[in-house]
Design a protein around this motif. Structure first.
Motif, PDB file in Angstrom:
ATOM      1  N   GLU A 102       0.123  18.126 -16.197  1.00 36.63           N
ATOM      2  CA  GLU A 102       1.073  18.520 -17.246  1.00 36.63           C
ATOM      3  C   GLU A 102       1.024  17.551 -18.425  1.00 36.63           C
ATOM      4  OE1 GLU A 102       4.694  20.748 -18.659  1.00 36.63           O
ATOM      5  OE2 GLU A 102       2.755  21.127 -17.717  1.00 36.63           O
ATOM      6  N   LEU A 103       1.021  16.247 -18.129  1.00 37.94           N
ATOM      7  CA  LEU A 103       0.996  15.265 -19.212  1.00 37.94           C
ATOM      8  C   LEU A 103      -0.294  15.387 -20.024  1.00 37.94           C
ATOM      9  CD1 LEU A 103       2.269  11.623 -18.910  1.00 37.94           C
ATOM     10  CD2 LEU A 103       0.400  12.210 -20.428  1.00 37.94           C
ATOM     11  N   CYS A 104      -1.418  15.545 -19.346  1.00 44.76           N
ATOM     12  CA  CYS A 104      -2.703  15.671 -20.045  1.00 44.76           C
ATOM     13  C   CYS A 104      -2.762  16.939 -20.874  1.00 44.76           C
ATOM     14  CB  CYS A 104      -3.858  15.633 -19.050  1.00 44.76           C
ATOM     15  SG  CYS A 104      -4.155  13.996 -18.351  1.00 44.76           S
ATOM     16  N   SER A 105      -2.143  18.010 -20.388  1.00 48.06           N
ATOM     17  CA  SER A 105      -2.146  19.266 -21.152  1.00 48.06           C
ATOM     18  C   SER A 105      -1.387  19.106 -22.459  1.00 48.06           C
ATOM     19  CB  SER A 105      -1.538  20.395 -20.321  1.00 48.06           C
ATOM     20  OG  SER A 105      -0.134  20.251 -20.176  1.00 48.06           O
ATOM     21  N   LYS A 106      -0.325  18.307 -22.446  1.00 51.72           N
ATOM     22  CA  LYS A 106       0.435  18.060 -23.683  1.00 51.72           C
ATOM     23  C   LYS A 106      -0.386  17.190 -24.641  1.00 51.72           C
ATOM     24  CE  LYS A 106       3.846  20.431 -22.153  1.00 51.72           C
ATOM     25  NZ  LYS A 106       4.026  21.822 -22.662  1.00 51.72           N
ATOM     26  N   LEU A 107      -1.108  16.221 -24.096  1.00 51.81           N
ATOM     27  CA  LEU A 107      -1.980  15.403 -24.937  1.00 51.81           C
ATOM     28  C   LEU A 107      -3.065  16.249 -25.588  1.00 51.81           C
ATOM     29  CD1 LEU A 107      -2.473  12.184 -22.782  1.00 51.81           C
ATOM     30  CD2 LEU A 107      -1.437  12.303 -25.045  1.00 51.81           C
ATOM     31  N   ILE A 113      17.236  14.791 -22.935  1.00 51.20           N
ATOM     32  CA  ILE A 113      16.079  14.857 -23.828  1.00 51.20           C
ATOM     33  C   ILE A 113      15.989  16.175 -24.603  1.00 51.20           C
ATOM     34  CG2 ILE A 113      13.561  14.814 -23.968  1.00 51.20           C
ATOM     35  CD1 ILE A 113      14.883  12.077 -23.627  1.00 51.20           C
ATOM     36  N   PRO A 114      16.082  17.352 -23.970  1.00 47.83           N
ATOM     37  CA  PRO A 114      16.006  18.591 -24.762  1.00 47.83           C
ATOM     38  C   PRO A 114      17.123  18.720 -25.786  1.00 47.83           C
ATOM     39  CG  PRO A 114      16.593  19.053 -22.465  1.00 47.83           C
ATOM     40  CD  PRO A 114      16.160  17.619 -22.527  1.00 47.83           C
ATOM     41  N   GLU A 115      18.272  18.112 -25.503  1.00 44.80           N
ATOM     42  CA  GLU A 115      19.405  18.108 -26.424  1.00 44.80           C
ATOM     43  C   GLU A 115      19.116  17.275 -27.669  1.00 44.80           C
ATOM     44  OE1 GLU A 115      24.021  16.420 -26.144  1.00 44.80           O
ATOM     45  OE2 GLU A 115      22.805  16.680 -24.324  1.00 44.80           O
ATOM     46  N   ILE A 116      18.334  16.218 -27.502  1.00 41.57           N
ATOM     47  CA  ILE A 116      18.079  15.262 -28.574  1.00 41.57           C
ATOM     48  C   ILE A 116      16.784  15.562 -29.324  1.00 41.57           C
ATOM     49  CG2 ILE A 116      17.735  12.801 -29.102  1.00 41.57           C
ATOM     50  CD1 ILE A 116      20.568  13.629 -28.061  1.00 41.57           C
ATOM     51  N   ILE A 117      15.748  15.969 -28.636  1.00 42.97           N
ATOM     52  CA  ILE A 117      14.404  16.029 -29.228  1.00 42.97           C
ATOM     53  C   ILE A 117      14.186  17.220 -30.154  1.00 42.97           C
ATOM     54  CG2 ILE A 117      13.234  17.373 -27.426  1.00 42.97           C
ATOM     55  CD1 ILE A 117      10.921  15.336 -27.594  1.00 42.97           C
ATOM     56  N   GLY A 118      14.946  18.289 -29.968  1.00 40.70           N
ATOM     57  CA  GLY A 118      14.768  19.455 -30.831  1.00 40.70           C
ATOM     58  C   GLY A 118      13.607  20.343 -30.381  1.00 40.70           C
ATOM     59  N   ASP A 119      13.205  21.242 -31.266  1.00 41.80           N
ATOM     60  CA  ASP A 119      12.156  22.226 -30.969  1.00 41.80           C
ATOM     61  C   ASP A 119      10.776  21.573 -30.962  1.00 41.80           C
ATOM     62  OD1 ASP A 119      10.756  24.599 -30.609  1.00 41.80           O
ATOM     63  OD2 ASP A 119      10.731  25.059 -32.758  1.00 41.80           O
ATOM     64  N   THR A 120      10.094  21.640 -29.817  1.00 37.07           N
ATOM     65  CA  THR A 120       8.764  21.034 -29.705  1.00 37.07           C
ATOM     66  C   THR A 120       8.008  21.649 -28.538  1.00 37.07           C
ATOM     67  OG1 THR A 120       7.533  18.982 -29.286  1.00 37.07           O
ATOM     68  CG2 THR A 120       9.733  19.162 -28.314  1.00 37.07           C
ATOM     69  N   PRO A 121       6.695  21.819 -28.651  1.00 37.04           N
ATOM     70  CA  PRO A 121       5.888  22.303 -27.528  1.00 37.04           C
ATOM     71  C   PRO A 121       5.454  21.176 -26.592  1.00 37.04           C
ATOM     72  CG  PRO A 121       4.504  22.095 -29.462  1.00 37.04           C
ATOM     73  CD  PRO A 121       5.906  21.717 -29.904  1.00 37.04           C
ATOM     74  N   LEU A 122       5.896  19.948 -26.866  1.00 37.33           N
ATOM     75  CA  LEU A 122       5.404  18.791 -26.123  1.00 37.33           C
ATOM     76  C   LEU A 122       6.323  18.354 -24.988  1.00 37.33           C
ATOM     77  CD1 LEU A 122       3.952  16.585 -29.011  1.00 37.33           C
ATOM     78  CD2 LEU A 122       2.815  18.328 -27.620  1.00 37.33           C
ATOM     79  N   LEU A 123       7.313  19.179 -24.638  1.00 40.62           N
ATOM     80  CA  LEU A 123       8.170  18.840 -23.506  1.00 40.62           C
ATOM     81  C   LEU A 123       7.461  19.176 -22.196  1.00 40.62           C
ATOM     82  CD1 LEU A 123      11.819  19.913 -24.430  1.00 40.62           C
ATOM     83  CD2 LEU A 123      10.962  17.614 -24.023  1.00 40.62           C
ATOM     84  N   MET A 124       7.391  18.207 -21.304  1.00 37.66           N
ATOM     85  CA  MET A 124       6.794  18.403 -19.983  1.00 37.66           C
ATOM     86  C   MET A 124       7.806  19.074 -19.064  1.00 37.66           C
ATOM     87  SD  MET A 124       5.210  14.573 -19.591  1.00 37.66           S
ATOM     88  CE  MET A 124       4.760  14.845 -17.867  1.00 37.66           C
ATOM     89  N   ASN A 125       7.371  20.116 -18.367  1.00 37.07           N
ATOM     90  CA  ASN A 125       8.259  20.800 -17.431  1.00 37.07           C
ATOM     91  C   ASN A 125       8.080  20.322 -16.000  1.00 37.07           C
ATOM     92  OD1 ASN A 125       9.664  22.565 -19.244  1.00 37.07           O
ATOM     93  ND2 ASN A 125       7.733  23.644 -19.516  1.00 37.07           N
ATOM     94  N   SER A 126       7.102  19.464 -15.774  1.00 32.14           N
ATOM     95  CA  SER A 126       6.925  18.842 -14.470  1.00 32.14           C
ATOM     96  C   SER A 126       6.329  17.452 -14.670  1.00 32.14           C
ATOM     97  CB  SER A 126       5.995  19.681 -13.578  1.00 32.14           C
ATOM     98  OG  SER A 126       4.718  19.837 -14.182  1.00 32.14           O
ATOM     99  N   LEU A 127       6.604  16.577 -13.722  1.00 36.42           N
ATOM    100  CA  LEU A 127       6.123  15.200 -13.821  1.00 36.42           C
ATOM    101  C   LEU A 127       4.835  15.050 -13.022  1.00 36.42           C
ATOM    102  CD1 LEU A 127       9.511  13.288 -13.513  1.00 36.42           C
ATOM    103  CD2 LEU A 127       8.022  13.354 -15.525  1.00 36.42           C
TER     104      LEU A 127
END
Length: 358
Positions: free
Chosen positions: A310-315, A292-306
């Motif tokens: 974490e998911l709500c913080s990205k939302l 995923i990091p290889e494909i998605i590019g630069d973004t602040p929306l990558l979750m570092n834990s499942l």
């Protein structure tokens, strides 16, 4: 002139799916060339991507559908081929013909990481045999190549080539999305697309939004009774809409209308839906793992834990309009790195290289 035999077995193994999409995009482009091409298929095919291809009957060698259950695991003789030819199977078969130049594609190592028992053993036996017998092995990401060399350290890395998948031009930003019929109001829902196996973390998404006011649209295979009960219990039947398997045009509309596409998969060989969403101008929340990091590019929306927090913080980041617009713009630019035409050109070049080697 280069001679190619394509093994279309994937069209008999699934009705639709990521590998079928990739194979369709490959064949569509080779059919428009003047190469000497033939195809191997089984007599019964109920595949959505195959239905879109116009392959002349004279170019197809057919086997009875009743023989699929055992032929799928064994080499193809290609007995009529008396000169050198490239043989590329859509799913881990090789040709036993001494004139064959075998090429195989590896999409991921999902079975190695997440499956157990006899089914896993058979899959891995077939895959590893094809990899070891192939002249060249194509991996669809650097991460898949890394996995291959981890699980098969005896394979020469020089014969492993990375050729990225593409993304369809069917996905693009729409004007006046407010005037298009959607399951929920524009930007009021999240979108979940594809399989819902355990490693895709679908349940995590639902559990994360149950105390929020987000709705969710689900695209993919039919919901099971267990999934329906889980959804009803956690968010209620007014907060989700199941759309089934839909066309690219319909999916593009859903990407355009969504606040975000959520893709917290623990493992992906590539992740085509990430690029589909980005091309449509939809922010993507995904897990920072595998390819995923290889494909998605630069973004602040990558979750570092499942986890739910974490998911709500990205939302919640998406409530910042400036940040949201920046994510969308970077996604649109990132998706330009990938195209089916580029994949085709690299694949054709590899065929030529393999064919011309002494």
């Amino acid at each position: 002139m280069l001679r190619i035999v394509f093994d279309n077995i994937i069209f008999s193994l699934q009705r639709t799916g990521g590998i079928s999409v990739v194979w369709y995009e490959i064949l569509k482009r080779f059919l428009s060339t003047e190469q000497k091409i033939s195809f191997i298929e089984f007599t019964f095919i109920d595949n959505l991507q195959r239905a879109l291809l116009l392959i002349p009957k004279k170019q197809i060698v057919k086997y009875p559908a009743s023989t699929l259950k055992y032929r799928r695991y064994f080499p193809v003789s290609c007995a009529d081929e008396s000169e050198r030819f490239v043989f590329h199977s859509s799913y881990f078969r090789i040709s036993s013909n001494p004139n064959a130049i075998n090429i195989t594609t590896v999409h991921d190592f999902t079975y190695e990481y997440f499956y157990h028992g006899l089914h896993k053993w058979i899959h891995c036996w077939q895959k590893y045999y094809a990899i070891r017998k192939a002249k060249y092995v194509i991996c669809i990401s650097e991460n898949t190549k890394k996995d291959l060399l981890r699980f098969l350290p005896d394979v020469d890395s020089k014969k492993v080539r990375v050729i990225y998948n593409g993304v369809s031009d069917d996905y693009f930003p729409l004007q006046n999305i407010e005037n298009i019929d959607l399951p929920f109001d524009v930007k009021s829902y999240l979108l979940f697309v594809g399989e819902r196996k355990a490693y895709k973390n679908f349940k995590l998404v639902i559990e994360s939004i149950r105390r929020k006011d987000w709705k969710i649209v689900i695209v993919g295979a039919s919901l099971t009774q267990e999934e329906i009960r889980f959804l009803d219990l956690n968010i209620g039947n007014q907060r989700y809409s199941y759309m089934g398997r839909i066309s690219n045009r319909q999916l593009n509309i859903l990407y355009n209308g969504a606040k975000a596409f959520v893709y917290p998969s623990s493992y992906e060989g590539f992740g085509i839906p990430v690029l589909e969403a980005q091309r449509a101008g939809c922010p993507v929340i995904a897990y920072n793992s595998s390819s995923i990091p290889e494909i998605i590019g630069d973004t602040p929306l990558l979750m570092n834990s499942l986890d739910e927090v974490e998911l709500c913080s990205k939302l919640e980041l998406l409530s910042d309009e400036k940040l949201c617009l920046d994510v969308i713009q970077k996604g649109l630019e990132n998706a330009k790195r990938f195209s089916w035409n580029k994949m085709y050109e690299q694949l054709a070049s590899l065929y030529e290289e393999a064919y011309n080697e002494i």
